[in-house]
Design a protein around this motif. Sequence first.
Motif, PDB file in Angstrom:
ATOM      1  N   UNK A 195     -27.949 -40.646  -2.005  1.00 57.86           N
ATOM      2  CA  UNK A 195     -27.889 -40.557  -3.083  1.00 57.86           C
ATOM      3  C   UNK A 195     -26.555 -39.102  -2.707  1.00 57.86           C
ATOM      4  N   UNK A 196     -25.223 -39.861  -1.934  1.00 64.46           N
ATOM      5  CA  UNK A 196     -24.456 -38.850  -1.943  1.00 64.46           C
ATOM      6  C   UNK A 196     -23.510 -38.617  -2.611  1.00 64.46           C
ATOM      7  N   UNK A 197     -22.710 -38.218  -2.568  1.00 63.34           N
ATOM      8  CA  UNK A 197     -21.119 -37.858  -3.454  1.00 63.34           C
ATOM      9  C   UNK A 197     -20.986 -39.247  -4.263  1.00 63.34           C
ATOM     10  N   UNK A 198     -19.818 -39.547  -4.854  1.00 65.35           N
ATOM     11  CA  UNK A 198     -19.330 -40.425  -5.413  1.00 65.35           C
ATOM     12  C   UNK A 198     -18.147 -41.396  -4.969  1.00 65.35           C
ATOM     13  N   UNK A 199     -17.771 -40.661  -4.421  1.00 64.76           N
ATOM     14  CA  UNK A 199     -16.834 -40.221  -3.971  1.00 64.76           C
ATOM     15  C   UNK A 199     -16.780 -41.233  -2.520  1.00 64.76           C
ATOM     16  N   UNK A 200     -17.594 -40.716  -1.570  1.00 63.64           N
ATOM     17  CA  UNK A 200     -18.567 -41.683  -0.732  1.00 63.64           C
ATOM     18  C   UNK A 200     -19.266 -42.920  -1.041  1.00 63.64           C
ATOM     19  N   UNK A 201     -19.960 -43.067  -2.196  1.00 62.11           N
ATOM     20  CA  UNK A 201     -19.957 -44.575  -3.274  1.00 62.11           C
ATOM     21  C   UNK A 201     -19.591 -45.437  -2.911  1.00 62.11           C
ATOM     22  N   UNK A 202     -18.639 -45.037  -3.633  1.00 65.44           N
ATOM     23  CA  UNK A 202     -17.624 -45.944  -3.962  1.00 65.44           C
ATOM     24  C   UNK A 202     -16.878 -46.182  -1.915  1.00 65.44           C
ATOM     25  N   UNK A 203     -16.619 -45.502  -1.778  1.00 62.56           N
ATOM     26  CA  UNK A 203     -15.840 -46.055  -0.601  1.00 62.56           C
ATOM     27  C   UNK A 203     -16.804 -46.648   0.883  1.00 62.56           C
ATOM     28  N   UNK A 204     -18.327 -46.910   0.280  1.00 63.77           N
ATOM     29  CA  UNK A 204     -19.007 -46.862   1.348  1.00 63.77           C
ATOM     30  C   UNK A 204     -19.676 -46.739   2.183  1.00 63.77           C
ATOM     31  N   UNK A 205     -18.941 -45.141   2.879  1.00 66.69           N
ATOM     32  CA  UNK A 205     -19.399 -44.782   3.684  1.00 66.69           C
ATOM     33  C   UNK A 205     -20.470 -43.591   3.695  1.00 66.69           C
ATOM     34  N   UNK A 206     -20.836 -43.336   5.097  1.00 65.86           N
ATOM     35  CA  UNK A 206     -22.138 -42.279   5.265  1.00 65.86           C
ATOM     36  C   UNK A 206     -22.229 -40.787   4.563  1.00 65.86           C
ATOM     37  N   UNK A 207     -22.549 -40.191   3.734  1.00 64.56           N
ATOM     38  CA  UNK A 207     -22.696 -38.851   2.920  1.00 64.56           C
ATOM     39  C   UNK A 207     -23.385 -38.035   3.575  1.00 64.56           C
ATOM     40  N   UNK A 208     -22.532 -36.637   4.426  1.00 63.54           N
ATOM     41  CA  UNK A 208     -23.553 -35.622   4.865  1.00 63.54           C
ATOM     42  C   UNK A 208     -23.887 -35.049   3.559  1.00 63.54           C
ATOM     43  N   UNK A 209     -23.525 -34.848   2.392  1.00 59.31           N
ATOM     44  CA  UNK A 209     -24.006 -34.151   1.210  1.00 59.31           C
ATOM     45  C   UNK A 209     -23.888 -32.893   1.782  1.00 59.31           C
ATOM     46  N   UNK A 210     -23.089 -32.539   2.293  1.00 57.56           N
ATOM     47  CA  UNK A 210     -22.719 -31.379   1.846  1.00 57.56           C
ATOM     48  C   UNK A 210     -21.802 -30.680   0.142  1.00 57.56           C
ATOM     49  N   UNK A 211     -22.455 -29.312  -0.140  1.00 62.11           N
ATOM     50  CA  UNK A 211     -21.712 -29.451  -1.394  1.00 62.11           C
ATOM     51  C   UNK A 211     -21.008 -27.925  -1.325  1.00 62.11           C
ATOM     52  N   UNK A 212     -19.815 -27.914  -1.937  1.00 61.66           N
ATOM     53  CA  UNK A 212     -19.694 -29.094  -2.933  1.00 61.66           C
ATOM     54  C   UNK A 212     -18.764 -29.716  -2.529  1.00 61.66           C
TER      55      UNK A 212
END
Length: 542
Positions: free
Chosen positions: A17-34
């Motif tokens: 459920x991370x940001x789109x950028x991390x999903x495309x990069x297949x990286x783990x996202x810490x989900x800090x917003x914005x």
Amino acid sequence: MTPRKRLRTEPIVRVRTGCFTCRRRKKKCDEQRPFCGGCVRNKLHCEWPVNVPSTSSTRSHLHGITEDKAKEDFPGSPSVTRTCGTSGSPGSPASAMSPSSTSSSSDAVERLSPPLEEQASLVPLGFSHATPRSPILGSEAASPVTGNFMSRSLSMLPGCSHESYQLLSHYLATTAEVMANGSTPVNPFLVQIVPLAFTSDLLLQLVLTQSAAHRAFRCRNDSDEVAQTHYTKALQLFRKGVTEFIDGKESNPLMLTVGALVMCFTETAKGDMNGTIFDHLSAANSLLTRLLSLSDAAVPKDLKDFVIEYYTYTAAVSMISIDARVSHQLLLNFDLEQKARQLLEAEYVGNLCGCWLELLLLIPCIFDLGRQWMMQDGQPVMPTADDIAMFGSLQAQIMQWNPYTFVSPEVYLAGRIFQQAMLLYLYTALGSFSRTKQGMHQGLINVSIAEAMSHLNQLSATARINSGLCWPIAVVGSCLSNAEQQDQLRQRLTTMANFFGLGNMQRTLLLLEHMWQAPLDDAGPWNICRAMQQHQIWISFA
């Protein structure tokens, strides 16, 4: 001693459920917003959805984003389910290809297209006649880079329109497949012609023209403006190229030779009845002679072999359209015939000549023999001892011929069909001489007809190998007097024309319909040219 690695006892948790950028990069996202930590650290644009979708709806949500992106880039772009290409194309004919060949066409498109992450507005091509919704083309204004999306300045077809991309897609997915008969797993219309087209504006235009002509006939749109415009432009460019070659401004005949052959099959696709294919074939003859003088270093051997097969096949099956009573023209000269015979030494199997190249090379011999026995005033010349010996030699060569054992069952059957058609072509060369209707000569003809029809009935009318069977079908059909057998060929050619979308198949049926209405004395393959002249249907059977 190397210390043991500590075994991981806890499972790896991947955040979905991370940001789109991390999903495309297949990286783990810490989900800090914005802005998440990964995007801040790598100085990337951090993109978030308005509402984070659930796991089950993630795929459909991303698909929606792709559609929205396409609509933003190309307002009013056609739907992915739209058939028959661009505007003005009516109807939605059934797919012309079998599911077994889907992978090769789709792979070819994927190799030539940017990845989906880089080109979000493209959709994969299959065997439905779906067209890409928003190709990245050089003629469109360049847009700035957003996130990981590529700039539009990286174009596969610089200077070409959206329409050109659709035609290329149709060629890759459909036209190239129906041009080849499937005798080999590698389709030269994809692996040989397409790479060449991307090195030559002329050849690329000819490929797009062939695609446009094929698509127009499939949709039964005789007034297709796209096809007509591309055809006119292709002729202009080709004539310009030939003029420059004659004037010495162009020294490499490869593109022009391949271009002339592509134009031959363009006439086949559109179902031209004006004999234009013979002009292209004549040009290809002169150009090919020059091309074959080049070394394999200048022209790769695989490409040279395919060009030799391409011309040999087209020339051989086109000779039946020439009236042997008045013409001394031979489309296959001795030098080109020798080049083709070199392929036989390697047991060559091609996507045009299948495994029956040896039979095709006998057509000029039979044509030359039959021409000696026919006169314009209808008075035959009595055969000499040499003529009789040649007739017996040709008959023996045809009857002793066998398909290669390693070919597929469909190719094997097609070879047997060609074999019986060749015997009919040889036997009917004696048509100028008096003979009894129930004699041995007529008996040989009847046996060949029965064998050919038996093999045809074992072969599905939608098998890919049918794309190369117009010549034997025309030869056999021209000899038929039985209404039931005529109807069998009528249904077969109708199915083939609808399934493959090649105009030449429909024109072959049109010609046979005229021959079936003629007196029996006007039957047989040596009278096909006369039926063409009478009804102004000038076609090749390539």
